[in-house]
Design an enzyme around this catalytic site. Sequence first.
Site, PDB file in Angstrom:
ATOM      1  N   LYS A  41       4.811  -1.339 -14.476  1.00  0.00           N
ATOM      2  CA  LYS A  41       6.191  -1.828 -14.373  1.00  0.00           C
ATOM      3  C   LYS A  41       6.359  -3.033 -15.283  1.00  0.00           C
ATOM      4  CE  LYS A  41       7.454  -4.256 -10.767  1.00  0.00           C
ATOM      5  NZ  LYS A  41       7.834  -4.600  -9.385  1.00  0.00           N
ATOM      6  N   ASP A  71      -5.379  -6.112  -4.492  1.00  0.00           N
ATOM      7  CA  ASP A  71      -4.250  -7.040  -4.569  1.00  0.00           C
ATOM      8  C   ASP A  71      -4.732  -8.413  -4.104  1.00  0.00           C
ATOM      9  OD1 ASP A  71      -0.908  -6.534  -4.614  1.00  0.00           O
ATOM     10  OD2 ASP A  71      -1.634  -8.450  -3.872  1.00  0.00           O
ATOM     11  N   ASP A  77      -8.430 -10.914  -7.419  1.00  0.00           N
ATOM     12  CA  ASP A  77      -7.544 -11.187  -8.551  1.00  0.00           C
ATOM     13  C   ASP A  77      -7.944 -10.279  -9.706  1.00  0.00           C
ATOM     14  OD1 ASP A  77      -6.657 -14.205 -10.449  1.00  0.00           O
ATOM     15  OD2 ASP A  77      -5.833 -12.171 -10.427  1.00  0.00           O
ATOM     16  N   GLY A 104       0.790  -1.228   0.000  1.00  0.00           N
ATOM     17  CA  GLY A 104       0.000   0.000   0.000  1.00  0.00           C
ATOM     18  C   GLY A 104       0.814   1.265   0.000  1.00  0.00           C
ATOM     19  N   TRP A 131       2.119   2.904  -2.632  1.00  0.00           N
ATOM     20  CA  TRP A 131       1.675   3.799  -3.702  1.00  0.00           C
ATOM     21  C   TRP A 131       0.332   4.441  -3.340  1.00  0.00           C
ATOM     22  CZ3 TRP A 131       2.946   2.587  -9.471  1.00  0.00           C
ATOM     23  CH2 TRP A 131       4.328   2.487  -9.627  1.00  0.00           C
ATOM     24  N   ASP A 167       2.116  -1.774 -10.155  1.00  0.00           N
ATOM     25  CA  ASP A 167       3.494  -2.038  -9.732  1.00  0.00           C
ATOM     26  C   ASP A 167       3.645  -3.489  -9.292  1.00  0.00           C
ATOM     27  OD1 ASP A 167       5.682  -1.029  -7.047  1.00  0.00           O
ATOM     28  OD2 ASP A 167       6.167  -1.504  -9.123  1.00  0.00           O
TER      29      ASP A 167
END
EC number: 2.1.1.-
Length: 831
Positions: free
Chosen positions: A157, A76, A92, A56, A58, A117
């Site tokens: 990313k 997440d 998911d 957490g 970000w 990320d």
Amino acid sequence: MAIQKKHGKGRLDKWYKLAKEKGYRARAAFKLIQLNKKYGFLEKSKVALDLCAAPGSWCQVCAETMPTNSIIIGVDLAPIKPIPKVITFQSDITTEKCRATIRSHLKTWKADVVLHDGAPNVGTAWVQDSYNQAELALHSLKLATEFLIEGGTFVTKVFRSKDYNSLLWVCNQLFAKVEATKPPSSRNVSAEIFVVCRGFKAPKRIDPKLLDPRSVFEDVAGPAPNNEAKVYNPEVKKRKREGYEEGDYTQFKEISASEFINTVDPIAILGQYNKLSFEQPKNGDVALAALDKLPETTEEIRLCCADLKVLGRKEFKLLLKWRLKVREIFGFPSKKTQKAAVDEEVAVVENMDEELRIQEELQRIKEKETSKKKRERRRENEKKQKEIVRMQMNMTAPMDIGVEQEGPRGEGAMFRLKTIDQNAALNKIAKGKMAVIKETEKPKDYDFGSDGETDESDEEADRLEEELDNLYDQYRERKAAADAKYRAKKARKENGDDEWEGVSGDEEKGSDDDDDEELEVDSSDDDSDSEDGESGKKLITDLDGQPEEKDGLSKRAKNFFSQGIFAEIPGLLEEPESEEEEAQEAELVEAVEDLKVTKKEKKEAKETKAKSKKAAEESDDDDDFEVVKNNEDDDWENVEKKKKNGRPDIDIITAEAMTLAHQLATGEKTSYDVIDDGYTKHAFKDRDGLPDWFLDDESKHDKPHKPITKAAAQAIKEKLRAYNARPIKKVAEAKARKKFKQAQRLEKLKKKADMLAGDDGMSEKEKAASISKLMASVAKKTRRAPIKVVKAAGSNKGLQGRPKGVKGRYKMVDPRMKKELRAMKRISKKK
């Protein structure tokens, strides 16, 4: 024990300490801060969606940077601890449930920023890890296209890999500006980079293949090499340094000139190879020899074939014309002859060959059988469907369900004798404990003092002994199926290393009988031969009463091969042997017997020849070298390695063998003593007529134990310790790589030294100085600059970035760190 300081991923990381000081949950928060500082997308956003947000950090940055009353959603697979002003849930991102949850939180809003990320669980092959990361980034992009507003921003990313360009191409199709960057807080050793996509185009319809990993990351075959451009335009051709071809790492390629004549694509050979060789191979090439002697193979042609890479367009055309002339001389088909042959084939209609007719007939039978199976399967499915419909409409009771009544094999399968008799079921029923024991008319007398007639007629004892052998064989089979070592031992016993000397007539007769042997429980030794032919009886008997022949063909197969089309094929059906063939077989048996006798004579001649040769070598002391002749009589199957002195190379691996070798070497024992020790009470034990189970158990205890010495046991331990002390594969490979690199450096140094030595513009003194300078540069070891220690006090207190006046590697120290190191030392001493 000294404490190992960690660099990179350890506690001494600057961004890790700053994250702890400022209260961020992870050092990754500074990556988003630096990305926002460069592109400035968080200050303008009101709705942010953070994918793969755990733990957490970000979301914390978004809550601090974005305007008040902004909507921030974090999702997440792992649970996220609550964060003020942030909505978090566990799901998911590839599932529809996650999309529905996000829609329920956003309602009619659209996200201004979508952040990603996340990374998969790494640790397997790098190719697999990078692909999983690219696939995860593509899934996040697919989710972003559903919730991102027009003109929005997407940050993800990715890992640098072969799939990176494909992912970047997809982003360029959906966004106006796509840039890849690496923030300073990202470790240099990490392969991660961040792609910032701005200006979402928000198309009305997106092709599903554009966001499908199987389509996006599909391997595309490279373009075929343009050999025509290499041949017809060699001056304009541009070299593309793309490395070696797949599976071929040679730079100089050579091919025989005869293969160039025979090939159907000569331009490909001229474009790929360096030389057309006229040299004869070891086994010889008749076509190449004829090609070399042709008058058309001039000296100019030979020079052109010597180096194809320096030829121009004119020389390549000359080689192609030479190839056409040679093919015409050798009688190869040309374009003109092929056209004429095609015209003739159109006019002439040939009859179908016998082989083609057989193949078509077999194909037709196969298709007929396949269609029959399909029809049966369709009928069965229709029947099942009808039963299901009847059940749904309550037309039948549950006990009347046809599918369960019939069973897996269909209706009436229990009474089908043909199905029961498959896979030698009859033999399995009659074998083992289920065997039927015949009733005897009179009880048998097992006393050892009975007369000879009762002993000879003792069928019950023979039957019990045979049944015991049968059960022991079954036990050994079960043990062999479970133990691989037992199977290997059994195979070694059955397949000895004896020399093969052909097949005699008796062995040929016995081999067929051995294959057909079966254990019969309810039969005696007297009638076992008579029942051997009846073991193949089946439950179903043909009405015609014709017995099956020994050739292994069934009645149906025999009727099929008795057709007219198979009559002319020789050797298909068995024919009675003629008298000439029987005579040839008798001659073959006699020849094998003669061969055995001649081999014994050759062996004796070899021994006498070796003794005479040894005596001659001892007498001739003036020679400086030994002449060893090639022994052509050696058996090619003799794989035992021998030393130069003729003794076998035997590796001593047991303490008993080491003790015996030491006694022979010191003279405590002679070879005659070793031979005498072999004559024991166990040497000539009579084993005929004993059962196998008794022999197997007795073999464990009837071997004499040979004494061993302490020195022999210690020598074997030292030998094993030397084996175990060998370096592992990785260490050996590292040493080999280091040695290879040193050899490469020496080779480069040698080339440079040769160039300097051949330079006429330098004097001998200058050459010597230059070469010594090169040698010094190679021998010189590069030392890393020491790490500078900077105290975090005064102007450097709370400093972010490099201190002033400091170059190279450095580390920041403070009193808090010193206290922590002291505490760690104190704790380690207590342990």
